[in-house]
Design an enzyme around this catalytic site. Structure first.
Site, short mmCIF file in Angstrom:
data_model
loop_
_atom_site.label_atom_id
_atom_site.label_comp_id
_atom_site.label_asym_id
_atom_site.label_seq_id
_atom_site.Cartn_x
_atom_site.Cartn_y
_atom_site.Cartn_z
N GLU A 84 0.84 -1.20 0.00
CA GLU A 84 0.00 0.00 0.00
C GLU A 84 0.88 1.26 0.00
OE1 GLU A 84 -1.01 2.84 3.12
OE2 GLU A 84 -2.06 1.05 3.84
N HIS A 85 1.87 1.30 0.89
CA HIS A 85 2.79 2.46 0.94
C HIS A 85 3.48 2.66 -0.41
CE1 HIS A 85 3.75 3.86 5.22
NE2 HIS A 85 2.67 3.10 5.35
N GLU A 114 6.40 3.80 11.82
CA GLU A 114 4.95 3.62 11.96
C GLU A 114 4.67 2.47 12.94
OE1 GLU A 114 2.87 2.87 8.27
OE2 GLU A 114 0.90 2.90 9.25
#
Lengths: 433, 438
Positions: A70-71, A143
């Site tokens: 996704e990133h 994160e």
């Protein structure tokens, strides 16, 4: 084009499936200033073992790779990133990954068509290199460390690890600092190739837009790319025993008071579509009747000081897993646990409560349609499980008290129950001014 | 006294002699949202009373005497969302009670839910449950004091919020804007049902009061409710005191068992929302750290991989700017250096056309998107009222578009680093590991 309408709440969703297998859905919001759109794939953190199209044997990929992918979708060939393309249009963009799906989104005021074009193109144009994959590891590590300092996140994560012995829902969505270090461009391309085919994806547009022109735009965009058809994806999930891995898990953190979360693993989950929806609504109603704000048990717990007003009880699940979770901050986790275990199976369920809670659910469903972000989340989540969101009201109104009784008997199984606790560690905090 | 400048575009209404109402009539939403506010100064003597009061109001009324009765009523009103809360803008504490309810025209039998909602709010505000001594129920006060005390202690659970609060508290050096909206544990302990009821009566009679509504409705319904039921000679709103710098490059380092460091930097800007060149300051903060294309995000996260988040944001009431990032402990000096470099670039006017254009567009998107969310519309009107003016909506968008790099440089010259707060590890964290008890 297929229109799905619910007469009771006067809402319509416009659906269309293109030749590539991609579904396009539109919810009209007359008068809204913003257009909100998502492009989602039925691929989340639990899909870690699967057969790559064109091969025979299943492969297992590193934990956290769906989130990593996704990133990396925001990276563009030749440098620069997609955030800037949206920024040039005054649109904002983001993405999120959960257990079962990955969602890319934008919100735009006037330039929705151009923004939609960028959304479709960046998600369908992967670009992974050794250098850009390595760079991302530092960002995702930060994160993950941020989540490790979030007590409620740990509370939930530890519970899933206690409830599940085999199913990958026991693992953190973002993976671990160690697991993401093993991710390579080749692995990302394998996952991309398997799960980002249009037939595994759905586009949803919410706003003051014309469904017909959205559909035509997406179709033109997809025709240019000429996707070949892909057979259904073969995902492999281990069979999960009904017993939990461990009944109790504790972690110490710098929190002010103990955090308590009790879970029941749903061992009966199966099927898709309306059958799944019906079970989910029934279990949700059961928890509201037992522990909702208007329930006698809630008042008793609140007045005895065992819970505060953030205590919750809810059910959530996919097609291969499901959990009921109940908990919050408490000074006496042991007393709260024994009280719940004793009272939940025997508390009387009343017809009057059920009727009132159906009204509440109905109002919340109407409200959902005026919050584009929440609507998209609910729609995508149900779409990937073969559920028609607009059937919700009809199914809701037909649920009986007997069904609620039945789901209680099947859900509250002692062997499928676990408790997660976060306990305060006394900080030797020091200050240097 | 009239304050016509303080009415948002799309709202009708008025505020004078400490009493007001505003309505945003629209067909855009299927819900009706009502929010009532009392505005008080943050004062050490009363802030804890103000924090506790909404918790007591939500425990019971004359018609719905307990928690269960209130919530069953809300469930019957098609799952209406009810909040009784405390907020903070600058040095003001806002006590608010709100209800969001589906408009009757979308419900079976077309009930008048505006009337029902207004009655509910009126009951909560005006007819709280009292005991035989004519004060708040002793049991409710005891329980809510305990829960609020725990909530204050629980600030430490959210490291980002905790770091932010510690920064503000450090900068305030005892001035009232540094107080928490939730009050202070030591003062809460002393609150009695009698004293709290006395506080309620004073607020009810004298504090500035405003009711704001959004939805498909006739504004007269709200206007006549407010003018017909509320005391029309109340205390006026007092202007918020902006921050005047007390420190210079003051550094505070705190250690806890954490996995990630939180660095927060507080700057004085010398401009509030009502300042003529506030749009230039907004552009400054936007280019620096408001968005994913901004200097901080690009340089701290994307170029150096030093953080997952890095932002700059303004406090429009206090004339402050806060920069925050979650970082690896050892990267603290590097992050400070990069942030310093970005601020210097702003001072030098090192801003290209693309950064200007992206930032203008992003603000435009944010400002207009607020108009799709009833609670954000209400927040905007309330902010304008409390801050005493300033541009918003289309007028603000136009002002932002006309800001030049020179004007940004001019506001940059006044921005001074006041305090740095760094939350770092004491090296005892368990690495997220769990202990099992079988």
């Amino acid at each position: 084009m297929n229109e799905m309408t619910n007469e009771v709440i006067e809402e319509t969703l416009y659906l269309n499936q293109l030749s590539s297998g991609l579904t396009v859905a539109v919810a009209r919001r007359p008068g809204f200033k913003k257009v909100f759109a998502t492009f989602a794939t039925h691929y989340g953190s639990i899909d870690n073992t699967f057969v790559i199209p064109g091969t025979e044997e299943p492969v297992t990929v590193p934990d956290g790779i769906a989130h990593f992918l996704e990133h990396k979708m925001f990276e563009k060939e030749g440098g620069g990133d997609v955030f800037n393309d949206f920024a040039a249009l005054g649109a904002s963009s983001n993405a999120y990954t959960d257990y079962t799906s990955t969602t890319f989104l934008f919100s735009s005021i006037e330039r929705a068509a151009e923004s939609l074009e960028i959304l479709l193109d960046f998600v369908q144009r992967p670009y992974f290199t050794e250098a850009n994959v390595d760079k991302e590891k530092g960002i995702i590590e930060q994160e993950i460390r941020m989540y490790l300092d979030m007590p409620l996140d740990r509370l939930h994560s530890n519970l899933m690890g206690a409830l599940y012995q085999k199913h990958p829902v026991r693992l953190d969505i973002a993976g671990s600092v160690e697991s993401i270090r093993t991710i390579t461009p080749e692995l990302l391309y394998q996952c991309y190739q398997t799960f980002y085919h249009p037939s595994n994806m759905v586009v949803l547009v919410v706003g003051d837009v014309d469904p017909e022109s959205i559909w035509r735009q997406v179709e033109r965009n997809q025709d240019r790319k000429g996707f070949a058809l892909q057979p259904p994806i073969s995902r492999v999930f281990p069979s999960e025993p009904s017993a939990v891995r461990v009944p109790r898990v504790e972690q110490k953190m710098p929190v002010s008071a103990p955090l308590f979360l009790m879970g029941y693993k749903d061992t009966q989950i199966s099927g898709s579509g309306e059958e799944l929806l019906r079970r989910e609504i029934a279990i949700g109603l059961m928890w509201q009747m037992l522990l909702g704000r208007g329930s006698p048990l809630y008042a008793e717990l609140y007045q005895s000081g065992l819970i505060n007003d953030r205590f919750h009880a809810r059910y959530s699940g996919g097609t291969t897993f499901g959990v009921s979770t109940l908990g919050g901050e408490t000074l006496d986790p042991c007393r709260l646990e024994s009280w719940l275990v004793e009272r939940l199976p025997v508390q009387e369920l009343s017809r009057e409560d059920l009727a009132r809670l159906k009204k509440k659910e109905m109002g919340e469903m109407i409200g959902l349609f005026q919050s584009p972000e929440d609507l998209a989340y609910a729609f995508n989540n149900m779409f990937f499980r073969g559920i028609d969101l607009l059937k919700y009201i009809d199914v809701l109104s037909s649920i009986t008290l007997d069904e609620i009784q039945q789901v209680r008997d099947t859900q509250l199984q002692e062997q499928s129950r676990a408790v997660s606790l976060i306990l305060p560690v006394v900080s030797n905090g020091s200050k240097e001014d | 006294m009239q304050h016509p400048i303080e009415t948002e575009a799309g709202f009708v209404g008025q505020f004078h002699d400490g009493l007001g109402w505003y309505v945003y009539p629209t067909h855009r939403f299927k819900s009706i949202t009502l929010q009532a506010f009392w505005v008080n100064d943050m004062d050490p003597a009363t802030v804890s009373f103000g924090a506790l009061l909404p918790h007591i109001l939500k425990r019971g009324t004359v018609s719905w005497p307990n928690f269960t009765a209130i919530h069953q009523q809300l469930e019957s009103l098609y799952g209406a969302t009810f909040r009784a809360d405390v907020g903070k803008i600058g040095d003001k504490q806002l006590i608010s009670v709100s209800l969001e309810i589906i408009h009757g025209q979308y419900l079976p039998g077309k009930p008048d839910t505006l009337k029902a909602g207004l009655e509910f709010l009126d009951e909560v505000i005006n007819r709280p449950r009292l005991n035989i001594d004519g004060v708040f129920e002793r049991e409710y006060v005891t329980q809510e004091k305990e829960l609020l005390t725990r909530q204050i202690h629980a600030l430490i659970n959210d490291k980002g919020q905790y770091a932010l609060y510690r920064l503000i508290e450090t900068m305030a050096k005892g001035r009232s804007f540094g107080l928490r909206k939730l009050g202070r544990v030591e003062d809460l302990a002393k609150v009695t049902p009698e004293a709290l009821y006395g506080y309620y009566q004073t607020v009810h009679r004298n504090s500035p009061f405003v009711l704001i509504a959004v939805g498909d409705m006739d504004p007269d319904v709200i206007a006549s409710y407010v003018t017909g039921n509320w005391n029309g000679s109340r205390r006026e709103l007092v202007k918020i005191q902006p921050y005047t710098p007390l420190n210079r490059d003051h550094e505070v380092i705190e250690k806890q068992p954490v996995q990630q460091g939180k660095v927060n930097l507080g700057y004085s800007t010398r401009r509030t929302f009502a300042s003529a060149d506030y749009p230039a300051l907004m552009m400054y903060a936007g280019v620096l750290g408001g968005f994913a294309h901004s200097k901080l995000f690009v340089n701290v996260r994307e170029k150096e991989s030093l953080a997952y988040y890095a932002y700059a944001r303004l406090d429009a009431a206090l004339a402050l700017m806060i920069i925050g990032a979650g970082i690896e402990f050892d990267d603290y000096p590097a992050v400070k250096r990069i942030i310093g470099e970005q601020l210097e670039a702003m001072r030098q006017g090192d801003i290209d056309d693309q950064e200007m254009r992206f930032t203008e567009e992003a603000f435009r998107n944010d400002i207009l998107s607020e108009e799709d969310v009833p609670t954000q519309l209400i927040g905007r009107q309330m902010e304008k009222l409390v801050l005493g003016g300033g541009l918003s909506g289309e007028a603000l968008i136009r002002a932002l578009e006309s800001v030049t790099v020179r004007e940004i440089q001019r506001v940059a010259e006044d921005i001074t680093l006041d305090t740095i707060y760094f939350l770092t590890t004491d090296h005892s964290a368990t690495g997220g590991g769990e202990a099992q008890h079988e």
